[in-house]
Write a protein that holds these residues in place. Structure first.
Motif, mmCIF file in Angstrom:
data_model
loop_
_atom_site.group_PDB
_atom_site.id
_atom_site.type_symbol
_atom_site.label_atom_id
_atom_site.label_comp_id
_atom_site.label_asym_id
_atom_site.label_seq_id
_atom_site.Cartn_x
_atom_site.Cartn_y
_atom_site.Cartn_z
ATOM 1 N N GLY A 4 0.785 -1.224 0.000
ATOM 2 C CA GLY A 4 0.000 0.000 0.000
ATOM 3 C C GLY A 4 0.822 1.282 0.000
ATOM 4 O O GLY A 4 0.320 2.319 0.397
ATOM 5 N N ILE A 5 2.068 1.220 -0.431
ATOM 6 C CA ILE A 5 2.881 2.433 -0.476
ATOM 7 C C ILE A 5 2.703 3.135 -1.815
ATOM 8 O O ILE A 5 2.295 2.521 -2.796
ATOM 9 C CB ILE A 5 4.381 2.156 -0.209
ATOM 10 C CG1 ILE A 5 4.976 1.233 -1.269
ATOM 11 C CG2 ILE A 5 4.587 1.589 1.178
ATOM 12 C CD1 ILE A 5 6.459 1.021 -1.132
ATOM 13 N N SER A 6 3.002 4.408 -1.842
ATOM 14 C CA SER A 6 2.830 5.178 -3.074
ATOM 15 C C SER A 6 3.858 4.757 -4.115
ATOM 16 O O SER A 6 4.920 4.229 -3.798
ATOM 17 C CB SER A 6 2.969 6.678 -2.793
ATOM 18 O OG SER A 6 4.321 7.002 -2.524
ATOM 19 N N ARG A 7 3.527 5.016 -5.360
ATOM 20 C CA ARG A 7 4.419 4.706 -6.477
ATOM 21 C C ARG A 7 5.753 5.430 -6.314
ATOM 22 O O ARG A 7 6.812 4.851 -6.509
ATOM 23 C CB ARG A 7 3.750 5.113 -7.795
ATOM 24 C CG ARG A 7 4.602 4.899 -9.009
ATOM 25 C CD ARG A 7 3.950 5.537 -10.259
ATOM 26 N NE ARG A 7 4.804 5.430 -11.407
ATOM 27 C CZ ARG A 7 5.881 6.173 -11.640
ATOM 28 N NH1 ARG A 7 6.223 7.103 -10.790
ATOM 29 N NH2 ARG A 7 6.605 5.999 -12.722
ATOM 30 N N SER A 8 5.708 6.708 -5.954
ATOM 31 C CA SER A 8 6.952 7.475 -5.837
ATOM 32 C C SER A 8 7.833 6.932 -4.710
ATOM 33 O O SER A 8 9.050 6.834 -4.867
ATOM 34 C CB SER A 8 6.671 8.965 -5.637
ATOM 35 O OG SER A 8 6.022 9.206 -4.419
#
Length: 135
Positions: A4-8
């Motif tokens: 669930g971490i952001s792409r960046s």
């Protein structure tokens, strides 16, 4: 994205992992030629340049820094110095205040790394590669 971490942030972590390989590889290749300190200076610089290339083109794609390529690169390196200073400060404080056995020192390195990583990511995402403003 995993966990669930952001792409960046995911690509920021990938860039860091690749930079670690560049750092260790260049240090290993150059240590006998330049000595351990000069070789480390070159390896850290090339590792930071590696993360810059990945972060500007993948991690923060679509978020452009103002001022041109070279000023962006220099600001990037400056921000990385801030995270490096936090990393070293956390490690040093823990090593000064707590036990210094090898396993403990490894934990202090990890704590410093996480603190430096947080500072670097926040600096890049909030200062250098800000998200475009929504109208």
């Amino acid at each position: 994205m995993p966990f669930g971490i952001s792409r960046s942030f995911f690509w920021f972590l990938v860039a860091g992992g690749l930079a670690f390989l560049v750092d260790v590889g260049v240090l290993t290749l150059l240590r006998d030629v330049l000595g351990v300190y000069a070789a480390r200076a070159v390896s850290v610089w090339l590792a930071a340049t590696t993360t810059w290339l990945i972060n500007r083109n993948i991690s923060f794609a679509g978020r452009h820094a103002s001022g041109g390529l070279w000023p962006e690169y220099l600001r990037y390196l400056g921000l990385m110095l801030g995270g490096g200073a936090v990393n070293l400060a956390v490690y040093s404080l823990l090593a000064w205040a707590l036990p210094q056995g090898p396993w403990w020192l490894m934990l202090y390195v990890a704590a410093g790394t996480v603190a430096g990583l947080a500072v670097n990511y926040l600096g890049l995402s909030r200062l250098l590669y800000r998200a475009p403003q929504k109208d």
